[in-house]
Write a protein that holds these residues in place. Structure first.
Motif, PDB file in Angstrom:
ATOM      1  N   GLY A 199       9.148   0.541  14.781  1.00 22.40           N
ATOM      2  CA  GLY A 199      10.589   0.602  14.526  1.00 22.40           C
ATOM      3  C   GLY A 199      10.939  -0.090  13.215  1.00 22.40           C
ATOM      4  N   ASP A 200      12.034   0.349  12.641  1.00 22.34           N
ATOM      5  CA  ASP A 200      12.457  -0.206  11.351  1.00 22.34           C
ATOM      6  C   ASP A 200      12.691  -1.709  11.401  1.00 22.34           C
ATOM      7  N   ASP A 201      13.369  -2.184  12.433  1.00 22.85           N
ATOM      8  CA  ASP A 201      13.705  -3.601  12.518  1.00 22.85           C
ATOM      9  C   ASP A 201      12.452  -4.470  12.599  1.00 22.85           C
ATOM     10  N   ALA A 202      11.469  -4.027  13.392  1.00 20.38           N
ATOM     11  CA  ALA A 202      10.240  -4.802  13.544  1.00 20.38           C
ATOM     12  C   ALA A 202       9.450  -4.843  12.229  1.00 20.38           C
ATOM     13  N   VAL A 203       9.389  -3.714  11.536  1.00 16.67           N
ATOM     14  CA  VAL A 203       8.677  -3.668  10.253  1.00 16.67           C
ATOM     15  C   VAL A 203       9.381  -4.552   9.229  1.00 16.67           C
ATOM     16  N   ASP A 204      10.711  -4.479   9.176  1.00 16.77           N
ATOM     17  CA  ASP A 204      11.472  -5.289   8.230  1.00 16.77           C
ATOM     18  C   ASP A 204      11.297  -6.783   8.501  1.00 16.77           C
ATOM     19  N   THR A 208       7.355  -0.915   1.866  1.00 15.74           N
ATOM     20  CA  THR A 208       6.417  -0.585   2.946  1.00 15.74           C
ATOM     21  C   THR A 208       6.346   0.927   3.088  1.00 15.74           C
ATOM     22  N   THR A 209       5.389   1.368   3.863  1.00 15.60           N
ATOM     23  CA  THR A 209       5.251   2.794   4.117  1.00 15.60           C
ATOM     24  C   THR A 209       6.329   3.277   5.082  1.00 15.60           C
ATOM     25  N   ASP A 210       6.498   4.578   5.171  1.00 12.85           N
ATOM     26  CA  ASP A 210       7.462   5.124   6.116  1.00 12.85           C
ATOM     27  C   ASP A 210       6.782   5.377   7.462  1.00 12.85           C
ATOM     28  N   ARG A 211       7.515   5.965   8.353  1.00  9.63           N
ATOM     29  CA  ARG A 211       6.999   6.163   9.714  1.00  9.63           C
ATOM     30  C   ARG A 211       5.755   7.048   9.726  1.00  9.63           C
ATOM     31  N   ALA A 212       5.771   8.096   8.907  1.00 13.42           N
ATOM     32  CA  ALA A 212       4.621   9.001   8.874  1.00 13.42           C
ATOM     33  C   ALA A 212       3.381   8.287   8.338  1.00 13.42           C
ATOM     34  N   GLY A 237      -1.974   5.261   9.707  1.00 14.08           N
ATOM     35  CA  GLY A 237      -2.788   4.068   9.519  1.00 14.08           C
ATOM     36  C   GLY A 237      -2.513   3.295   8.242  1.00 14.08           C
ATOM     37  N   ASP A 238      -1.481   3.687   7.529  1.00 16.79           N
ATOM     38  CA  ASP A 238      -1.140   3.002   6.281  1.00 16.79           C
ATOM     39  C   ASP A 238      -0.103   1.921   6.566  1.00 16.79           C
ATOM     40  N   HIS A 239      -0.525   0.669   6.551  1.00 17.98           N
ATOM     41  CA  HIS A 239       0.372  -0.453   6.836  1.00 17.98           C
ATOM     42  C   HIS A 239       0.581  -1.327   5.590  1.00 17.98           C
ATOM     43  N   ARG A 240       0.515  -0.718   4.413  1.00 18.81           N
ATOM     44  CA  ARG A 240       0.593  -1.471   3.159  1.00 18.81           C
ATOM     45  C   ARG A 240       1.957  -2.144   2.980  1.00 18.81           C
ATOM     46  N   LEU A 241       1.919  -3.382   2.444  1.00 16.17           N
ATOM     47  CA  LEU A 241       3.130  -4.146   2.134  1.00 16.17           C
ATOM     48  C   LEU A 241       3.027  -4.677   0.707  1.00 16.17           C
TER      49      LEU A 241
END
Length: 203
Positions: free
Chosen positions: A133-138, A169-173, A178-182
């Motif tokens: 989810g957006d909030d968790a990633v942010d 960060t990457t988007d949902r897709a 597997g792309d979790h780049r920050l």
């Protein structure tokens, strides 16, 4: 994403007093008379015309400070701007914000040139391939960008700094693939035309 030579001219005025002879002083009686007579005889001894030069006031002292010379230092050389894929950004790079938030290529410029943000950290967010989810990633990205990496880059902890953080960060897709780049960024909200590095600035 949110650096006289002063020429002194002295004019000397010369006044020629020609054919001028002092008049005889009046006769004075008593002791003053003999004194006046001595003065008179001394003055009359010079019966020829005289010339007198009027002395001018002394010129002001010359400056000992050398004249200002134009700088011969060449202008600072700036590295040529380039566009790179956002995931290839590295700490220390200075960037200009793209016109679109979904842009994949970012303009990297010399940090002595006007820029918007600087990269402080390149990392990976933890998690499974399931989109959190957006909030968790942010929240996760913000915590990483304001932690030790910020203090290491700027020189002071985030809580003591006037600077702000941003991130990419990457988007949902991409996350599901597997792309979790920050990519963590820092910028100065008080300077919209930043033209120096914030690394070690202690701001």
């Amino acid at each position: 994403m949110a650096y006289a030579v002063v020429t002194l001219a002295t004019a000397v005025a010369v006044t020629v007093l020609a054919g001028c002879q002092k008049p005889e002083p009046p006769t004075v009686s008593g002791t003053a008379a003999s004194s006046a007579s001595a003065t008179s005889s001394s003055s009359s001894a010079s019966s020829q015309p005289t010339s007198e030069a009027a002395t001018s006031s002394p010129p002001p002292p010359k400056s000992t400070r050398p004249p200002t010379q134009p700088s011969t230092r060449p202008p600072a050389h700036l590295a040529k701007a380039k566009r790179i894929y956002w995931e290839d950004l590295r700490p220390g790079m200075c960037i200009r914000n793209p016109s679109s938030a979904s842009a994949k290529f970012i303009t990297v410029v010399d940090c002595k040139a006007t820029h918007d943000d600087e990269v402080t950290l390149r990392a990976l967010l933890t998690g499974t391939r399931k989109w959190p989810g957006d909030d968790a990633v942010d929240a996760s990205a913000q915590a990483k960008c304001q932690a030790d990496a910020f203090a290491s880059y700027v020189g002071v902890p985030f809580e003591q700094s006037r600077l702000e953080t941003d991130y990419a960060t990457t988007d949902r897709a991409g996350w599901s693939a597997g792309d979790h780049r920050l990519i963590c960024l820092v910028y100065d909200p008080n300077d919209s035309s930043l033209a120096r590095s914030l690394r070690g600035s202690h701001l």
